[in-house]
Design an enzyme around this catalytic site. Structure first.
Site: not given
Ligand code: KIV
Length: 294
Positions: A61-62, A100, A130, A132, A199
Site C-alpha cells: 500500500d506504499s 497488502d 499482508k 499490518e 520494519e
Molecule cells: O507497503 C509496502 O510497500 C510495505 C513494505 C514497505 C514492506 O509494506
C-alpha cells in the site's frame, strides 16, 4: 501471463518461501539463500522484476505514496489495491504475488475483513495477503488462514499506524518496546502467518526474532540477519522519491534518466529535430502523384 503453481515449473509457492527459513547450520546450503522481495504496482515493472528472478512481489500500500502521491498509505482503497494487484499478477510468471490489505479493509469486522481479502485473491489474483499489526491481528490471521488465504504478517513500524505512532520512527528501541515487537512477531506466527515483515527496528532485535521464529522474517530497515529483504521499488531505482531512508540502497537513478530524456524530447520538438523524416510515414508514390496533380 500467470502460471499455475505445481512442482517443477519454477513457480514460487508459499511452501517454497517457508522452506527458505534460514537454518542455523549450513547443512543444506541451497536452503540458505535469502528471500528477495520488491514492491511492484504495475504490469511492466512486475515483468522486469519477475524476469530478474525476484522471489516475491509485494503490491504494497506504499502505492499510495510512491505512485498515487498521497503523504501516507491511509487513503489507499481496496479497489486501488485490487486494480494494481491485477496488473502485477498479469506481469508475473514465477514470483509469489502478495497484496497488502489497505487501511480500513480489516478494521471493522472479521467477516468483512475476510470478504475483502477474498476479493484481493479472486479479483486481484493475489496469492497471499499482508496484514499490518501483531497481537491485535491474531483472530483475523486465524480466520484468513481458515479461508485458505496465506498471510504475511508485518510488525515493528507499521505505516498504517502513522497517526498513533506520531510519525515514521524506528520501533523497539526500549526494552519494553522491543519485547512488544517480539510478542507481535510470535503472535502472527502462532496465528498461522507463513512469513513476517520486520520494519524499522534495531538489527539486534530483528536478529533475535529471526532466530526465535520458525517462519521466515523479511526485513526492511531491520538489518542483514533477517531471512529475506524487501525494498520499495521506487527507492531501489531512485524513481521520484524525495527522502532516502538510511536503510535504502539505491541501485539506479531513474529520476535523472527520465528528466534527461524528457528535457531532450522538449528540446527536439521545440527545435523541429523530432520527428525526422525517417520517423515519419510516407504516402505511396501513386498517391503522392495524384495529390500533386489535382
Ligand atoms: O507497503 C509496502 O510497500 C510495505 C513494505 C514497505 C514492506 O509494506
Amino acid at each position: 501471463m500467470s502460471v499455475v503453481p505445481h512442482a517443477g515449473n519454477g513457480k514460487i509457492t508459499v511452501p517454497d518461501i517457508l522452506s527458505r527459513k534460514t537454518v542455523p547450520t549450513s547443512a543444506i546450503p541451497e536452503k540458505q539463500q535469502k528471500i528477495t522481495c520488491i514492491t511492484a504496482y504495475d504490469y511492466p515493472t512486475a515483468r522486469l522484476l519477475d524476469d530478474a528472478g525476484i522471489d516475491m512481489l509485494l503490491v504494497g500500500d506504499s502505492l499510495g505514496m510512491v505512485v498515487l502521491g498521497y503523504d501516507s498509505t491511509l487513503p489507499v482503497t481496496l479497489d486501488d489495491m485490487i486494480h494494481h494487484t491485477r496488473a502485477v499478477r498479469r506481469g508475473t510468471r514465477r514470483a509469489l504475488v502478495v497484496a497488502d490489505m489497505p487501511y480500513g479493509s480489516f478494521h471493522v469486522s472479521l467477516d468483512e475483513s475476510v470478504r475483502n481479502a477474498v476479493r484481493l485473491v479472486k479479483e486481484g489474483g493475489a496469492e497471499a495477503v499482508k496484514v499490518e499489526g501483531g497481537e491485535r491481528r491474531i483472530e483475523l490471521i486465524v480466520r484468513l488462514v481458515e479461508a485458505e488465504i496465506p498471510v504475511v504478517g508485518h510488525v515493528g513500524l507499521t505505516p498504517q499506524s502513522v497517526n498513533a505512532l506520531g510519525g515514521f520512527h524506528v520501533q523497539g528501541k526500549t526494552s519494553d518496546a522491543a519485547r512488544q515487537v517480539e510478542r507481535d512477531a510470535r503472535a502472527v506466527e502462532a496465528a498461522g502467518a507463513f512469513a513476517v515483515v520486520l520494519e524499522s527496528m534495531p538489527r539486534e532485535l530483528a536478529a533475535r526474532i529471526t532466530e526465535k521464529l520458525r517462519i521466515p522474517t523479511i526485513g526492511i530497515g531491520a538489518g542483514p540477519d533477517c531471512d529475506g529483504q524487501v525494498l520499495v521499488f521506487h527507492d531501489l531505482v531512485g524513481y521520484a522519491t524525495e527522502h532516502k531512508a538510511k536503510f535504502v540502497r539505491q541501485y539506479a537513478n531513474l529520476s535523472a534518466e527520465i528528466s534527461r530524456a524528457a528535457t531532450q524530447y522538449c528540446e527536439d520538438v521545440s527545435s523541429g529535430r523530432f520527428p525526422s523524416d525517417l520517423e515519419s510515414y510516407h504516402s505511396s508514390t501513386e498517391l503522392r502523384e495524384r495529390v500533386v496533380t489535382r
